[in-house]
Design an enzyme around this catalytic site. Structure first.
Site, PDB file in Angstrom:
ATOM      1  N   ASP A 147       4.663  77.397  71.528  1.00  0.00           N
ATOM      2  CA  ASP A 147       5.648  77.579  70.461  1.00  0.00           C
ATOM      3  C   ASP A 147       6.863  78.354  70.952  1.00  0.00           C
ATOM      4  OD1 ASP A 147       4.134  76.376  68.166  1.00  0.00           O
ATOM      5  OD2 ASP A 147       2.723  77.945  68.741  1.00  0.00           O
ATOM      6  N   GLU A 188      14.960  73.782  66.164  1.00  0.00           N
ATOM      7  CA  GLU A 188      14.396  72.455  66.417  1.00  0.00           C
ATOM      8  C   GLU A 188      14.218  71.733  65.087  1.00  0.00           C
ATOM      9  OE1 GLU A 188      10.222  70.805  68.151  1.00  0.00           O
ATOM     10  OE2 GLU A 188      11.234  72.311  69.373  1.00  0.00           O
ATOM     11  N   ASP A 225      11.524  77.512  66.844  1.00  0.00           N
ATOM     12  CA  ASP A 225      10.656  76.358  66.630  1.00  0.00           C
ATOM     13  C   ASP A 225       9.851  76.659  65.370  1.00  0.00           C
ATOM     14  OD1 ASP A 225       9.090  74.074  66.839  1.00  0.00           O
ATOM     15  OD2 ASP A 225       7.733  74.969  68.318  1.00  0.00           O
TER      16      ASP A 225
END
Length: 186
Positions: free
Chosen positions: A160, A88, A28
């Site tokens: 996260d 992502e 991420d």
């Protein structure tokens, strides 16, 4: 793994077991905090290996922050040696400057993954949320709950790192349903 927050299993048994499985990394990306998660995938079974956050000091200049992000990611890649990564995608930014800074962090991460010959698959945030929770509009706490449910050994996971683990879990599911992704292992 000095340059990043790290929580994981480092046992010799665990490392020997990893040789029998495909190691997947979820990422991420962010300039302030880049979440990462590593899971093992063997058929339909997934298991947690490690997760963490790379968080360069915000007062540093952009090139230094990107350098620390790259260095932290290299440490994780060299320690866990994943063969595939799920990243992502950017889904929105508050303004053009935020989007540009996020783009820098994503670019640095994608470059490091390519340099380490890690096959990258990118997923929209809504796709990841739908794969884990059943709806693309799920809240972050719902995603974190499902990560803990599917990977109970992960323990407490920051937002996260939960997003990164969610990307890895989503990729594991996609691998099972898409034979072309399974061929990447070779």
């Amino acid at each position: 793994l000095n340059s990043c927050v790290h929580q994981g299993s480092d046992s010799l048994y665990g490392m020997q077991r990893m040789a029998l499985q495909t190691i997947l990394m979820g990422l991420d990306p962010g300039l302030q905090r880049t979440g990462w998660g590593v899971i093992a995938c063997e058929g339909a079974r997934i298991s947690w290996i490690a997760h963490g956050v790379i968080a360069p000091p915000p007062k540093l200049a952009l090139p230094e922050r990107l350098g620390l992000l790259a260095s932290g990611l290299i440490d994780v890649l060299e320690f866990y040696n994943p063969t595939e990564a799920a990243v992502e995608e950017v889904f929105m930014a508050k303004n053009a400057q935020s989007a540009l800074l996020l783009g820098h962090a994503r670019g640095a991460a994608l470059s490091i993954l390519a340099r380490h010959q890690v096959h990258v698959s990118e997923y929209a945030t809504r796709h990841i949320k739908k794969a884990l929770v059943g709806t693309g509009g799920a809240e972050k706490d719902q995603v974190a709950f499902m990560v803990r449910r599917l990977l109970p050994q992960s323990g407490t996971v920051s937002a996260d790192a939960a997003d990164a683990l969610a990307a890895a879990i989503c990729h594991a599911a996609e691998r099972r349903s898409n034979p072309r992704l399974m061929a990447v292992k070779a």
